[in-house]
Scaffold this motif. Structure first.
Motif, PDB file in Angstrom:
ATOM      1  N   VAL A 190       0.837  -1.197   0.000  1.00 22.22           N
ATOM      2  CA  VAL A 190       0.000   0.000   0.000  1.00 22.22           C
ATOM      3  C   VAL A 190       0.872   1.247   0.000  1.00 22.22           C
ATOM      4  CG1 VAL A 190      -1.739   1.303   1.292  1.00 22.22           C
ATOM      5  CG2 VAL A 190      -1.859  -1.196   1.208  1.00 22.22           C
ATOM      6  N   GLY A 191       0.589   2.146  -0.935  1.00 26.52           N
ATOM      7  CA  GLY A 191       1.222   3.457  -0.951  1.00 26.52           C
ATOM      8  C   GLY A 191       0.260   4.501  -0.412  1.00 26.52           C
ATOM      9  N   HIS A 192       0.736   5.307   0.522  1.00 26.32           N
ATOM     10  CA  HIS A 192      -0.109   6.301   1.187  1.00 26.32           C
ATOM     11  C   HIS A 192       0.472   7.685   0.954  1.00 26.32           C
ATOM     12  CE1 HIS A 192      -1.037   8.551   5.111  1.00 26.32           C
ATOM     13  NE2 HIS A 192      -2.101   8.645   4.344  1.00 26.32           N
ATOM     14  N   ASP A 193      -0.322   8.593   0.363  1.00 24.93           N
ATOM     15  CA  ASP A 193       0.112   9.960   0.079  1.00 24.93           C
ATOM     16  C   ASP A 193      -0.731  10.939   0.870  1.00 24.93           C
ATOM     17  OD1 ASP A 193       2.148   9.583  -2.054  1.00 24.93           O
ATOM     18  OD2 ASP A 193       0.461   8.689  -3.120  1.00 24.93           O
ATOM     19  N   HIS A 194      -0.043  11.832   1.588  1.00 27.58           N
ATOM     20  CA  HIS A 194      -0.761  12.837   2.367  1.00 27.58           C
ATOM     21  C   HIS A 194       0.162  14.018   2.635  1.00 27.58           C
ATOM     22  CE1 HIS A 194      -3.508  14.697   5.134  1.00 27.58           C
ATOM     23  NE2 HIS A 194      -2.663  14.620   6.134  1.00 27.58           N
ATOM     24  N   ALA A 195      -0.361  15.222   2.369  1.00 29.28           N
ATOM     25  CA  ALA A 195       0.348  16.458   2.701  1.00 29.28           C
ATOM     26  C   ALA A 195       1.781  16.461   2.181  1.00 29.28           C
ATOM     27  CB  ALA A 195       0.315  16.708   4.209  1.00 29.28           C
ATOM     28  N   ALA A 196       1.950  16.103   0.911  1.00 29.52           N
ATOM     29  CA  ALA A 196       3.214  16.235   0.188  1.00 29.52           C
ATOM     30  C   ALA A 196       4.265  15.203   0.557  1.00 29.52           C
ATOM     31  CB  ALA A 196       3.790  17.648   0.349  1.00 29.52           C
ATOM     32  N   ARG A 197       3.899  14.199   1.346  1.00 27.12           N
ATOM     33  CA  ARG A 197       4.820  13.103   1.668  1.00 27.12           C
ATOM     34  C   ARG A 197       4.115  11.771   1.428  1.00 27.12           C
ATOM     35  NH1 ARG A 197       5.317  18.132   4.277  1.00 27.12           N
ATOM     36  NH2 ARG A 197       7.522  18.657   4.297  1.00 27.12           N
ATOM     37  N   SER A 198       4.909  10.702   1.354  1.00 32.71           N
ATOM     38  CA  SER A 198       4.317   9.389   1.153  1.00 32.71           C
ATOM     39  C   SER A 198       5.040   8.352   1.992  1.00 32.71           C
ATOM     40  CB  SER A 198       4.353   9.002  -0.332  1.00 32.71           C
ATOM     41  OG  SER A 198       5.656   9.092  -0.858  1.00 32.71           O
TER      42      SER A 198
END
Length: 605
Positions: A278-286
């Motif tokens: 799973v790749g998680h992207d939030h607020a310009a970071r991952s």
């Protein structure tokens, strides 16, 4: 029309500064290696080690690396057949994105057209099975999807005026998933599963269909990599952000995977078929996680703060990923630490850290990233606005950003409404009013940074490429009091003319975004078109344009430049012989050098 600065006006940086920012571009890079499903020791990656982005074959058993493609304007798209015997790559003409799939043996040999029956087009998906290939193509007439059995004759199995693409193929080649927009909005595709042996264009053998309705897209990610397995991993946005579900197309059941993570998620299968990467992207970071389907356990993998551009789980369970941060250059590494693949030569110089800003805006809080140069504020500032619009600026290594900071500018990125990673409502908020909506958010960040004392309001540059170039020209005309200079790279400049000349897939996207075609809602296009406001432009303008650009075609840019010329507005233009950007490193450096020289002459840091 090509206004060049006089020699006495040319601005330059100290040699050591120029050498540093150019070294970031010239340092060779490699992409995350793709590997053959049934021959994982064989991999394919892209690299610019030759000075041009090309495809490279890598035999992990012998550690032999071989350049597969060699073309003047580079080769961006390539993949491997499941048995690892063939390299497939897409051959366009001088960066125009229009071409055919070619095949070359992994060990080397002559190139050949992969499926001669399938004529040149824009690519719309490719799935290679053990005995069958599915190819999607797009032209001005719409979309076609082809099936090409080994040793047989290729045939069209789907044709429609609206965008469609090949998305996924089962391991046994029996089922094909296509995404389509027959409902009229390619931003929110629906899925259709076809039986490959018996489906025809006139009589499709439909196994299953799924659509979540208006404003909710479905994206087929991949089938489980097990014999006979009919579980399809799907991305959905039923709760206002990108999430996951597993759809068993054989029995029609689905299981939503609800993860307690903010932001968007995507995923791929582990080779055992019972866990997801799973790749998680939030607020310009991952960040990355392993999700166990049997137990529902979510385990975070050890990756440093920054951005993961891609990741893959290998048959032995190890995870390989492409990672960078705003300060540290890209690296291909395993999640547990070791470097997997490195380009020869020295790594590029370190860059500059980003700071977060959350600013109240007319549509909600706007997330921005800022970078400080040396010295005290307030700063001469370059707003580098991203393209897309469905994209986002992040905490990754950006050579262009670092070049502006090295030159003495602060840099600001604005993840305006329309950006991804902040939920579906934020992404879709520009519908019906594109361009003007995003610029309201840019203005909110601008005003907040002036109030903070960060930004010198008399020394602000607006710049971006593609959709960012469109926003640049539109901002210069609608917010002339804010900007001291503008640099628009491969922009939309005259939207009515752009619609006439761009690829059909983008016309369909524009119809969805604007609420119809120019014939139906002409006023909406005119309201959002930079050429409408050209008389109000007060700042000098540099336009960078690709002669073969199918996305932001050259005629509509020339229309805008012609109006600047008629009005006596100060402007310059840099043309290059490629498409929507360049894969040639020295050409990219020339473009950045031109942009920096222009900025330095008009907005001194």
């Amino acid at each position: 029309m090509n206004a060049e600065p006089a020699a006495s006006e040319t601005a330059s940086l100290p040699p050591e500064v120029t050498a540093r920012w150019q070294a970031r571009f010239r340092a060779p890079r490699v992409s995350l290696p793709d590997w053959a499903l049934h021959a994982p020791q064989r991999s394919l990656y892209a690299s610019d080690v030759s000075g041009v982005v090309e495809q490279y074959a890598w035999d992990r058993t012998t550690e032999a690396h071989r350049q597969v493609t060699d073309r003047p304007n580079g080769t961006l798209i390539g993949t491997l057949s499941p048995d690892g015997e063939d390299v497939w790559w897409f051959a366009d003409t001088d960066g125009d994105e229009f071409g055919v799939w070619m095949v070359q043996p992994f060990a080397g040999g002559e190139d050949r057209v992969a499926v001669p029956e399938v004529g040149p087009a824009y690519p719309a998906g490719l799935e290679i099975g053990s005995s069958l290939v599915a190819i999607g193509r797009s032209t001005d007439d719409g979309s076609e999807l082809w099936l090409a059995p080994a040793g047989g004759t290729a045939r069209v199995v789907y044709r429609h005026a609206d965008p469609a693409s090949v998305d996924a193929l089962t391991l046994d080649d029996e089922l094909l998933v296509v995404s389509h927009s027959e409902h009229g909005d390619p931003r929110y595709p629906a899925l259709r599963v076809l039986r490959t042996a018996t489906t025809t264009e006139d009589a499709p053998d439909v196994v299953a269909e799924k659509w979540d309705g208006e404003g909710r897209g479905l994206h087929a990610l991949e089938f489980a990599p097990l014999p006979g397995d009919r579980r399809l991993l799907v991305g959905h946005e039923r709760r206002g952000r990108e999430e996951l579900l597993v759809w068993d197309v054989a029995d029609g059941t689905e299981t939503e995977i609800v993860l307690d993570l903010p932001g968007d998620v995507t995923a791929g299968w582990y080779p055992d078929g019972w866990a997801l990467l799973v790749g998680h992207d939030h607020a310009a970071r991952s960040e990355l996680y392993r999700y166990d389907l049997a137990t529902g356990t979510l385990e975070r993998l050890d990756t440093p703060t920054g951005v993961v551009r891609g990741a893959t789980a290998r048959p032995d369970g190890t995870v390989e990923l492409a990672w960078s941060s705003s300060e540290r250059p890209p690296v291909i590494r395993r999640a547990d630490g070791p470097v997997v693949l490195a380009a020869p030569g020295e790594e590029p110089p370190a860059a500059h850290p980003v700071e977060d800003r959350w600013v109240p805006g007319p549509g909600g809080d706007v997330h921005a990233l800022v970078v400080r140069p040396a010295g005290p504020a307030p700063y001469a500032t370059a707003f580098l606005v991203h393209g897309g619009p469905e994209a986002a600026d992040d905490d990754s290594y950006r050579a262009r950003r670092a070049a502006y900071v090295d030159a003495g500018y602060a840099v600001v990125h604005v993840n305006y409404r329309g950006s991804t990673g902040y939920g579906s409502a934020w992404r879709d908020a520009l519908t019906g009013r594109p361009g003007l909506t995003e610029l309201e958010d840019v203005a909110a960040v601008y005003d907040a940074l002036v109030a903070e004392g960060f930004l010198d309001p008399g020394r602000a540059v607006l710049t971006g490429g593609s959709w960012g170039g469109f926003l640049t020209l539109l901002g210069l005309g609608t917010q002339p009091e804010r900007w001291a200079a503008g640099i628009a790279e491969v922009p939309v400049a005259d939207y009515l003319a752009a619609y006439e000349d761009e690829m059909e897939g983008l016309r369909a996207y524009d119809r969805a975004l604007f609420g119809g075609s120019p014939e139906e809602v002409r006023d909406v296009y005119v309201r959002s078109s930079p050429i409408t406001y050209v008389e109000a432009v007060a700042a000098p303008v540099l336009v960078v344009a690709g002669a073969n650009d199918p996305r932001c075609p050259i005629r509509q840019i020339d229309n805008y430049l012609g109006r600047l010329q008629e009005l006596g507005k100060p402007h310059e233009v840099y043309r290059f012989d490629a498409g929507h950007g360049s894969l040639v490193i020295e050409e990219t450096i020339r473009q950045v050098e031109t942009a920096l020289s222009f900025a330095l002459r008009h907005v001194r840091p």
